[in-house]
Design an enzyme around this catalytic site. Structure first.
Site, PDB file in Angstrom:
ATOM      1  N   TYR A 145      44.298  51.671  14.982  1.00 28.20           N
ATOM      2  CA  TYR A 145      43.493  50.393  14.500  1.00 28.20           C
ATOM      3  C   TYR A 145      42.886  50.914  13.051  1.00 28.20           C
ATOM      4  O   TYR A 145      42.391  51.865  12.948  1.00 28.20           O
ATOM      5  CB  TYR A 145      42.163  50.507  15.431  1.00 28.20           C
ATOM      6  CG  TYR A 145      41.047  49.697  14.908  1.00 28.20           C
ATOM      7  CD1 TYR A 145      39.562  49.931  14.905  1.00 28.20           C
ATOM      8  CD2 TYR A 145      41.268  48.257  14.468  1.00 28.20           C
ATOM      9  CE1 TYR A 145      38.724  49.325  14.655  1.00 28.20           C
ATOM     10  CE2 TYR A 145      39.908  47.706  14.200  1.00 28.20           C
ATOM     11  CZ  TYR A 145      38.882  48.182  14.021  1.00 28.20           C
ATOM     12  OH  TYR A 145      37.737  47.410  13.654  1.00 28.20           O
ATOM     13  N   ASP A 230      38.516  55.437  23.374  1.00 27.92           N
ATOM     14  CA  ASP A 230      37.984  54.371  23.004  1.00 27.92           C
ATOM     15  C   ASP A 230      38.470  53.155  24.128  1.00 27.92           C
ATOM     16  O   ASP A 230      39.808  52.877  23.916  1.00 27.92           O
ATOM     17  CB  ASP A 230      38.407  53.880  21.470  1.00 27.92           C
ATOM     18  CG  ASP A 230      37.798  52.616  21.253  1.00 27.92           C
ATOM     19  OD1 ASP A 230      37.885  51.645  21.855  1.00 27.92           O
ATOM     20  OD2 ASP A 230      37.850  52.445  19.823  1.00 27.92           O
ATOM     21  N   ILE A 232      37.588  49.915  24.703  1.00 33.08           N
ATOM     22  CA  ILE A 232      37.070  48.699  24.452  1.00 33.08           C
ATOM     23  C   ILE A 232      38.010  47.454  24.952  1.00 33.08           C
ATOM     24  O   ILE A 232      37.412  46.456  25.037  1.00 33.08           O
ATOM     25  CB  ILE A 232      36.822  48.399  23.118  1.00 33.08           C
ATOM     26  CG1 ILE A 232      37.960  48.279  22.049  1.00 33.08           C
ATOM     27  CG2 ILE A 232      35.927  49.514  22.430  1.00 33.08           C
ATOM     28  CD1 ILE A 232      37.742  47.967  20.764  1.00 33.08           C
ATOM     29  N   LYS A 269      35.509  42.732  23.147  1.00 35.03           N
ATOM     30  CA  LYS A 269      37.004  42.371  23.260  1.00 35.03           C
ATOM     31  C   LYS A 269      36.889  41.848  24.904  1.00 35.03           C
ATOM     32  O   LYS A 269      37.547  40.883  24.900  1.00 35.03           O
ATOM     33  CB  LYS A 269      37.919  43.558  23.270  1.00 35.03           C
ATOM     34  CG  LYS A 269      37.927  44.268  21.823  1.00 35.03           C
ATOM     35  CD  LYS A 269      38.322  43.318  20.839  1.00 35.03           C
ATOM     36  CE  LYS A 269      37.977  43.849  19.530  1.00 35.03           C
ATOM     37  NZ  LYS A 269      38.575  43.359  18.180  1.00 35.03           N
TER      38      LYS A 269
END
Lengths: 481, 480
Positions: A145, A230, A232, A269
């Site tokens: 990302y 992470d 998410i 998300k």
């Protein structure tokens, strides 16, 4: 005299990256089904817009969850003064329970380890402040990302050392790649404090398998460094293989030092609520929980929002239905899109999660270079009029890959997007060189080059969006007179 | 096991534990009018609880804001998705108009120069990241809000150098104090990047005078540095001399050098009593500061749900006019109650016209003019009198004996009870304890202009300055 800090004037916020250039093209000419059918379709925004009807319905049926309604206003005062950085207990309970549900009930989360952050953006920065000093580094598998550069490093001074993954093995993270990256860092005198992974992955849309996860956990235990996961996109997994969280792996492994394991989570998300800024740091390390909690003062979740979500997420029936529906709709959208691409002869990395696909356009490159990738991207924005994100902005080591978001528009727009891509690919097949076709010059504002360039604030459009921007025609952007 | 970061492990040990224990004592035995009438009354939290009824009645009449609706149509989806760090335009417009209204419309603010942040906690930290490098310094007048040690210094690495203010002139900022602080920083090899003032002041409850404001502007011009004016209590000014914002003083100086170097921090935690909603803001005339702060606000944006509520609330001018007026009246009345209650206990406080607290002079009750004595007195007040108030040392005051006492976070009845308890304590202390200087003796000593011992700041033990970090150990909310 230099009056601002280096942080304020350097480029480490990363907004000069090509990742954001596509936004600008979109911003200048956004697609609208009736008012601007020729506009650029936004496929660079990883938003989950498929299930708002479910959330809206719940809110309508649960006026008590809002402290502003007649039913809920008796709680207004208590909530309005609540700024305890522990967070509302019922909020933490609800989040812990939601996180457990998303992992199929295979793990239980302790509400007392839930620490708030200003969105995952704030949470990622917070965990870096807790784990690393300026000049230290974290290993991060690429492609990753783009905003990690800002979130992990801008104000913290922490560096990212990429661990390159490529298509030769489906972009899997290998122990060998990790070791190589780690050793090289040691040689270069870079102090590696940990490894950060995104699982499910952005931009790949894949999940890590059990074996890989175990090897990552072993790796960090061996080196005595931290592991930040992470997660998410955990609830965006829509088909097999199912999601395995690091929290499950820990339970299974003979030896794992829990003080090294930390999870970053968010509702942006999974629940499609990026505007509510719900970021979570969940650490198995008591000192990190304690320190992180104090740091969360810099980005607490609005108590109004905590209150609403506490009610929403503890409604088990709603949550179960939401997760099921969300999965189904994502699966369907993914299916429609990948089939549409396949008809145009375009393949994507096989994926089962996320709000995007990792599209393989290598064969459309004039040559296998990043310059060629940029040229192709320019064409996609200008000619095909679809904003996708070039792999280079994700620090991908191979040119030719593009992330295409698929969950932030309605079904009709998906059809239009696929038609355009189809048409473009046929042109290519008919022998028109993509470069030849684009005889129009790019507007000066979009002078793209591979290297990070200085963003000229002077030519910024007054309506320029932030890197996370909604539909510009939203009435929210018109100030009430 | 590899350690955590230095930031994670600093400042959590090696402190005087009595302050921490005192807070714990309160948390173990909090006052409740019904369930625990003998508990410790909380007077250490600067919250504004006086005007919720006005807010609630507004909500009653404005159902749209409640249900994510605008003109009856659902905008849930758009709000849920809205994460633009430029902020909701309607919210910023309403907020700057509110800020202007508080300043009697003598100043106007441009919404495009406002950056929304998660509370003024985040705003202050962000400004530090924008204006200073780690190891550089900001000058702050003492006494100051203890949380500044965390907000300005912790993750930024910026230093605070105190500008000493004393009771000899009502704790006003003087030119010599400014200069002394600046030189002191230089001696410590610290590059000063600016001055940060809180106006109205926490913990003093006073507004800066025009001459102080001019003094500050002259000073930052001469030194070529920034000025941050934390104006989060601007809406709590309830009597004369009234509030003068630094922006008002700058009217007519647009586009001069100094104009670009003045920045305001605002919040709705005190004026509107909404600390839980995390609404903070930075206002700057410098475009580069606005640009950098805007990007940084990504780390702590205001929830879109809350922005929307605010845009509806604050654009209702009937509401804002009514609220500001009523709120000020109620604060004035509450302030008067506290001052008179203290007077009955023969305790005086600094004359003040703003804030949610008084700066109370308990020097007569000290055994000796030392911070140890102040700590002893504080413990007595928490444990025996059962009032949780804030000792001046936690605010970095250079003179022992001052305490900040809040008055807007409880009912009238509770405030009265607190005053009764205090009066009893003072009466008991002065009649029973012959070792204490009696109040009479104190006043006569004061009248004979005998100088009390005020230690130079460099001789104050380091633990005094670390006291504020105990706020970080307290498992509690911000004490502001």
């Amino acid at each position: 005299m230099v009056l601002l800090s280096k942080i304020a004037t350097n480029d480490r916020h990363g907004e000069n990256s090509p990742y954001f250039d596509g936004w600008k093209a979109y911003d200048m000419n956004p697609y609208h089904p009736t008012e601007n059918r020729d506009g650029v379709i936004q496929m660079g925004l990883a938003e989950n817009q498929l299930c708002f009807d479910l959330s809206e319905d719940w809110i309508r049926k649960n006026p008590k969850a809002s402290i502003c309604t007649a039913e809920g206003v008796n709680e207004f005062k208590n909530i309005a003064i609540f700024q305890d950085y522990h967070g509302l207990p019922e909020f933490r309970q609800a989040v812990a329970s939601f996180m457990g549900r998303v992992r199929g009930g295979r793990v239980k989360f302790d509400p007392d380890r839930i620490v708030m952050g200003g969105g995952a953006t704030g949470a990622n920065e917070l965990i870096m402040f807790c784990l690393a000093d300026p000049g230290d580094a974290f290993l991060v598998p690429s492609p990753y990302y783009p905003a990690f550069d800002r979130d992990l490093g801008w104000r913290t001074g922490v560096d990212i050392v990429p661990v390159h993954c490529d298509s030769s093995n489906g972009f899997l993270i290998t122990k060998a790649a990790l070791e190589t990256a780690y050793e090289k860092a040691q040689k270069d005198n870079i102090n590696i404090k940990g490894l950060l992974i995104a699982n499910p992955s952005n931009p790949l849309g894949t999940v890590l398998d059990r074996e890989t996860l175990k090897s990552l956990v072993s790796f960090v235990n061996e080196k005595n460094i931290h592991l930040v996961c992470d997660e998410i996109y955990a609830a965006t997994v829509f088909s097999t293989p199912s999601f395995v969280s690091v929290s499950e792996i820990m339970q299974e492994m003979e030896y794992c030092n829990p003080d090294l394991i930390h999870i970053v989570y968010s509702l942006s998300k999974d629940m499609g609520l990026p505007g509510f800024r719900v970021g979570i740091v969940y650490s198995y390390n008591d000192a990190v929980v304690s320190c992180g909690r104090k740091m969360s003062s810099f980005g607490l979740v609005s108590s109004q929002t905590q209150h609403l979500l506490a009610a929403m997420l503890s409604d088990e029936e709603f949550v179960e239905n939401y997760l099921e529906q969300s999965s189904k709709r994502l699966a369907k959208r993914h299916n429609v899109f990948t089939r549409g691409l396949a008809k145009a002869g375009i393949t994507c990395l096989k994926s089962n999660a996320g709000l995007f696909v990792w599209m393989d356009l290598r064969r459309l490159l004039k040559e296998q270079t990043f310059e060629a990738e940029m040229v192709l991207w320019r064409v996609i924005i200008n000619e095909v009029k679809v904003n996708v994100s070039p792999g280079s902005s994700f620090h991908c080591s191979e040119p030719g890959w593009f992330r295409v978001c698929i969950a932030n528009m309605d079904d009709e727009t998906v059809v239009v997007a696929l038609q355009r891509i189809h048409a473009f690919v046929h042109q290519e097949k008919d022998g028109n060189k993509s470069q030849g076709k684009s005889t129009k010059c790019l507007p000066k504002k979009l002078q793209l080059s591979f290297s990070f360039r200085r963003y000229d604030e002077g030519i910024m459009s007054p309506h320029m969006m932030s890197p996370h921007s909604p539909v510009p025609l939203s009435p929210l952007l018109q100030a009430r007179t | 096991m590899k350690p955590l970061s230095r930031k994670a492990t600093c400042n959590t040990h090696g402190q005087d534990s009595s302050y921490f224990l005192g807070w714990q004592k309160y948390e173990n035995n909090p006052f409740d009018e019904v369930r625990n009438p003998n508990g410790i009354i909380q007077m250490g939290l600067a919250e504004n609880q006086l005007s919720f009824d006005i807010l609630e009645s507004w909500l009653d009449m404005n159902p749209d804001a409640a249900g994510f609706k605008r003109d009856g149509n659902s905008i849930f989806r758009e709000l849920a998705l809205f994460q633009d760090y430029h902020g909701l335009p309607a919210c910023k417009k309403a907020l700057v108009e509110f800020m202007a209204e508080i300043r009697g419309n003598k100043v106007t603010f441009d919404p495009s120069r406002l950056v929304l942040t998660a509370g003024s906690t985040s705003a202050n930290e962000t400004l530090m990241f924008c204006l200073a490098e780690a190891g550089e310094a900001f000058l702050l007048p003492t006494p100051y809000y203890p949380g500044f040690d965390r907000d300005l210094k912790w993750r930024t690495g910026v230093e605070i150098v105190p500008i000493h203010c004393t009771s000899s002139n009502g704790f006003r900022i003087t030119a010599s104090a400014l200069e002394e602080a600046y030189q002191g920083a230089r001696k410590r090899n610290l590059r000063v990047k600016g001055v940060l003032v809180t106006n109205p002041s926490n913990p003093l409850g006073t507004t800066l005078s025009l001459s102080e404001l001019n003094l500050l502007l002259d000073f930052i011009t001469a030194k070529d540095i920034h000025l941050i004016s934390d104006e989060i209590y601007s809406g709590t000014v309830f009597s004369s001399p009234g509030f003068v914002s630094v922006m008002e003083v700058l009217n007519g100086y647009e586009n001069t050098e100094v104009w670009n170097r003045v920045h305001i921090v605002y919040s709705l935690s005190k004026d509107l009593g909404l600390p839980g909603f995390r609404i903070g803001a930075i206002y700057s005339n410098d475009e580069m500061v606005v640009a950098a702060a805007t990007k940084m606000s990504s780390f702590g944006l205001v929830s879109s749900q809350t922005q929307y509520l605010l845009s509806a609330l604050l654009s209702d001018k009937n509401f804002t006019k009514k609220y500001l007026f009523e709120n000020q009246e109620r604060l004035k009345q509450r302030h008067k109650m506290l001052v008179m209650g203290l007077q009955k206990a023969r305790i005086s406080c600094l004359k003040s016209n703003a804030g949610l607290f008084c700066w109370v002079d308990m020097r007569p009750l000290l055994h000796s003019n030392t911070f140890e004595s102040e700590m002893e007195l504080w413990k007595k007040i928490v444990y025996d009198v059962r009032l949780n108030i804030s000792p001046g040392s936690s605010c970095h005051c250079t003179e022992p004996g001052w305490f900040r006492v809040c008055f807007a976070n409880m009912s009238e009845a509770t405030l009265n009870l607190a005053m009764q308890r205090l009066k009893k304590f003072v009466v008991d202390s002065t009649t029973n304890n012959s070792n204490n200087r009696s109040l009479d003796h104190y006043y006569s000593a004061k009248n004979s202009k005998k100088k009390s011992l005020i230690p130079k700041w460099s001789l104050i033990p380091k633990w005094v300055f670390r006291l504020s970090s105990r706020d970080r150990d307290r498992e509690s909310s911000d004490e502001r």
